[in-house]
Design an enzyme around this catalytic site. Structure first.
Site, PDB file in Angstrom:
ATOM      1  N   ASP A  23       0.842  -1.211   0.000  1.00  0.00           N
ATOM      2  CA  ASP A  23       0.000   0.000   0.000  1.00  0.00           C
ATOM      3  C   ASP A  23       0.872   1.254   0.000  1.00  0.00           C
ATOM      4  O   ASP A  23       1.964   1.259   0.580  1.00  0.00           O
ATOM      5  CB  ASP A  23      -0.899  -0.028   1.251  1.00  0.00           C
ATOM      6  CG  ASP A  23      -2.024   0.998   1.145  1.00  0.00           C
ATOM      7  OD1 ASP A  23      -2.305   1.487   0.032  1.00  0.00           O
ATOM      8  OD2 ASP A  23      -2.621   1.323   2.187  1.00  0.00           O
ATOM      9  N   HIS A  40       2.635   2.995  -8.971  1.00  0.00           N
ATOM     10  CA  HIS A  40       2.507   1.542  -9.154  1.00  0.00           C
ATOM     11  C   HIS A  40       3.756   0.988  -9.858  1.00  0.00           C
ATOM     12  O   HIS A  40       4.262  -0.070  -9.499  1.00  0.00           O
ATOM     13  CB  HIS A  40       1.247   1.207  -9.961  1.00  0.00           C
ATOM     14  CG  HIS A  40      -0.028   1.667  -9.293  1.00  0.00           C
ATOM     15  ND1 HIS A  40      -0.260   1.466  -7.947  1.00  0.00           N
ATOM     16  CD2 HIS A  40      -1.124   2.312  -9.768  1.00  0.00           C
ATOM     17  CE1 HIS A  40      -1.452   1.976  -7.631  1.00  0.00           C
ATOM     18  NE2 HIS A  40      -1.988   2.488  -8.710  1.00  0.00           N
ATOM     19  N   LEU A 134      10.902 -20.714  -4.602  1.00  0.00           N
ATOM     20  CA  LEU A 134       9.853 -19.920  -3.953  1.00  0.00           C
ATOM     21  C   LEU A 134       8.502 -20.089  -4.657  1.00  0.00           C
ATOM     22  O   LEU A 134       8.420 -20.040  -5.887  1.00  0.00           O
ATOM     23  CB  LEU A 134      10.258 -18.439  -3.992  1.00  0.00           C
ATOM     24  CG  LEU A 134       9.236 -17.449  -3.423  1.00  0.00           C
ATOM     25  CD1 LEU A 134       9.141 -17.574  -1.901  1.00  0.00           C
ATOM     26  CD2 LEU A 134       9.611 -16.011  -3.807  1.00  0.00           C
ATOM     27  N   GLU A 210       1.218 -13.185  12.268  1.00  0.00           N
ATOM     28  CA  GLU A 210       1.746 -12.021  12.982  1.00  0.00           C
ATOM     29  C   GLU A 210       1.634 -10.832  12.023  1.00  0.00           C
ATOM     30  O   GLU A 210       1.874 -10.976  10.822  1.00  0.00           O
ATOM     31  CB  GLU A 210       3.215 -12.248  13.360  1.00  0.00           C
ATOM     32  CG  GLU A 210       3.442 -13.453  14.256  1.00  0.00           C
ATOM     33  CD  GLU A 210       2.792 -13.318  15.629  1.00  0.00           C
ATOM     34  OE1 GLU A 210       2.654 -12.176  16.101  1.00  0.00           O
ATOM     35  OE2 GLU A 210       2.426 -14.355  16.216  1.00  0.00           O
TER      36      GLU A 210
HETATM   37  C1  FPP Z   1      -1.953   0.062  -3.418  1.00  0.00           C
HETATM   38  O1  FPP Z   1      -1.474   1.378  -3.327  1.00  0.00           O
HETATM   39  C2  FPP Z   1      -1.297  -0.611  -4.544  1.00  0.00           C
HETATM   40  C3  FPP Z   1      -1.953  -1.139  -5.615  1.00  0.00           C
HETATM   41  C4  FPP Z   1      -3.417  -1.087  -5.771  1.00  0.00           C
HETATM   42  C5  FPP Z   1      -1.205  -1.759  -6.734  1.00  0.00           C
HETATM   43  C6  FPP Z   1      -0.006  -2.576  -6.338  1.00  0.00           C
HETATM   44  C7  FPP Z   1       0.645  -3.112  -7.557  1.00  0.00           C
HETATM   45  C8  FPP Z   1       1.970  -3.140  -7.782  1.00  0.00           C
HETATM   46  C9  FPP Z   1       3.012  -2.687  -6.833  1.00  0.00           C
HETATM   47  C10 FPP Z   1       2.463  -3.736  -9.063  1.00  0.00           C
HETATM   48  C11 FPP Z   1       2.767  -5.174  -8.805  1.00  0.00           C
HETATM   49  C12 FPP Z   1       2.738  -5.938 -10.060  1.00  0.00           C
HETATM   50  C13 FPP Z   1       2.963  -7.274 -10.089  1.00  0.00           C
HETATM   51  C14 FPP Z   1       2.814  -7.994 -11.375  1.00  0.00           C
HETATM   52  C15 FPP Z   1       3.334  -8.050  -8.887  1.00  0.00           C
HETATM   53  P1  FPP Z   1      -2.520   2.584  -3.425  1.00  0.00           P
HETATM   54  O2  FPP Z   1      -2.652   2.952  -4.870  1.00  0.00           O
HETATM   55  O3  FPP Z   1      -3.801   2.213  -2.754  1.00  0.00           O
HETATM   56  O4  FPP Z   1      -1.779   3.712  -2.643  1.00  0.00           O
HETATM   57  P2  FPP Z   1      -2.442   4.918  -1.817  1.00  0.00           P
HETATM   58  O5  FPP Z   1      -3.043   4.310  -0.577  1.00  0.00           O
HETATM   59  O6  FPP Z   1      -1.268   5.772  -1.511  1.00  0.00           O
HETATM   60  O7  FPP Z   1      -3.434   5.577  -2.711  1.00  0.00           O
END
Ligand code: FPP
Length: 263
Positions: A23, A40, A134, A210
């Site tokens: 997040d 992202h 893994l 945890e």
């Molecule tokens: C949450 O942050 C994050 C996401 C909804 C996307 C996470 C995806 C990636 C890191 C890419 C991973 C890709 C692969 C293929 C593993 P948010 O957008 O809710 O952040 P905020 O709370 O600051 O708005």
């Protein structure tokens, strides 16, 4: 991308399975005057770091929450950009996963994904299926409640067809029908982004995990913070419903199904 986790910083008590809620990408981007998709994209660095470190440390399984059932209600451009990122990333990273002997599986409601993405996921899963390193699960269009309902529906179908007696449904059989069926439950949940919620992730499987909450935004999650999460885990007394006294007692007093399942 960050340095490797110092082996001195982590104790011998490693989790078998780590789950991560990644997040804070949007806030990371906003703090730099960038659009949310840039956050992202920046989040891929810590994904690679965690895969590499889990592989190196011999951790059995890693499950990453990339896109929730609820994330479909985000602005259409953000959803489209995330789907594009998944397509691109799976395509680009599969060789590296192969090199590290990682087995990739996508968990979640894949029917909600485009046909193209579904095909690419199937190909990547097939290509890495025989890998013995893994076990990497990426949750896409995933919700813990959805997972429980689809398991219940599958078991109910087997009962209705006469293939499964009602009395045969117990916790183990139910767990096996969930998306993570066959894997040990996560022992450690890491959530970045300074929020302290489960947010519909692995509701069944996290029963005894945890919980490590990090104030870092996901793109800033690095080897030091990963080591801090492992050190936190190593310092926990995992009781599984027993008392601390029982844990310190000689083995016969520590009987019980939950403790037997303890790592
Ligand atoms: C949450 O942050 C994050 C996401 C909804 C996307 C996470 C995806 C990636 C890191 C890419 C991973 C890709 C692969 C293929 C593993 P948010 O957008 O809710 O952040 P905020 O709370 O600051 O708005």
């Amino acid at each position: 991308m960050g340095r490797a986790v110092s082996d001195n910083a982590v104790s011998a008590a490693l989790p078998r399975h780590i789950a991560i809620t990644m997040d804070g990408n949007g806030r990371w981007a906003a703090a730099r005057g960038l659009a949310r998709p840039a956050g992202h994209k920046a989040g891929l660095g810590p994904v690679r770091l965690c895969v590499r470190e889990c592989s190196r440390l011999g951790i059995e399984a890693l499950t990453l929450f990339a896109f929730s059932s609820e994330n479909w209600s985000r602005p259409a451009e953000e959803v489209a950009s995330l789907m594009g990122l998944f397509l691109e990333t799976i395509d680009r990273e599969v060789n590296e996963l192969e090199r590290q002997a990682v087995r990739l599986r996508i968990i979640g409601n894949r029917q909600a994904l485009s046909v193209r993405l579904q095909a690419q996921i199937a190909a990547a899963e097939q290509r890495t299926a025989g890998n013995t390193g893994l076990k990497l699960q990426v949750a896409v269009s995933y919700g813990g409640r959805w997972d429980i309902v689809q398991a219940a529906r599958a078991l109910a179908g087997q009962c209705a067809s006469g293939a499964l007696p009602l009395a045969a449904i117990d916790e183990a059989r139910f767990a096996a029908a969930l998306e993570l069926g066959g894997l040990p439950d996560p022992d450690l949940l890491i959530r970045t982004g300074a929020e302290r919620r489960i947010s519909n992730f692995l509701l069944w499987n996290l029963a005894y995990a945890e919980l490590y909450f990090s104030d870092r935004l996901w793109p800033d999650f690095d080897a030091e913070e990963f080591a801090a999460a492992l050190a936190f885990f190593a310092g926990r007394e995992r009781r599984f419903g027993h008392t601390g006294g029982q844990l310190g007692a000689p083995a016969p007093e520590r009987s019980g199904a939950a403790l037997k399942a303890a790592p």
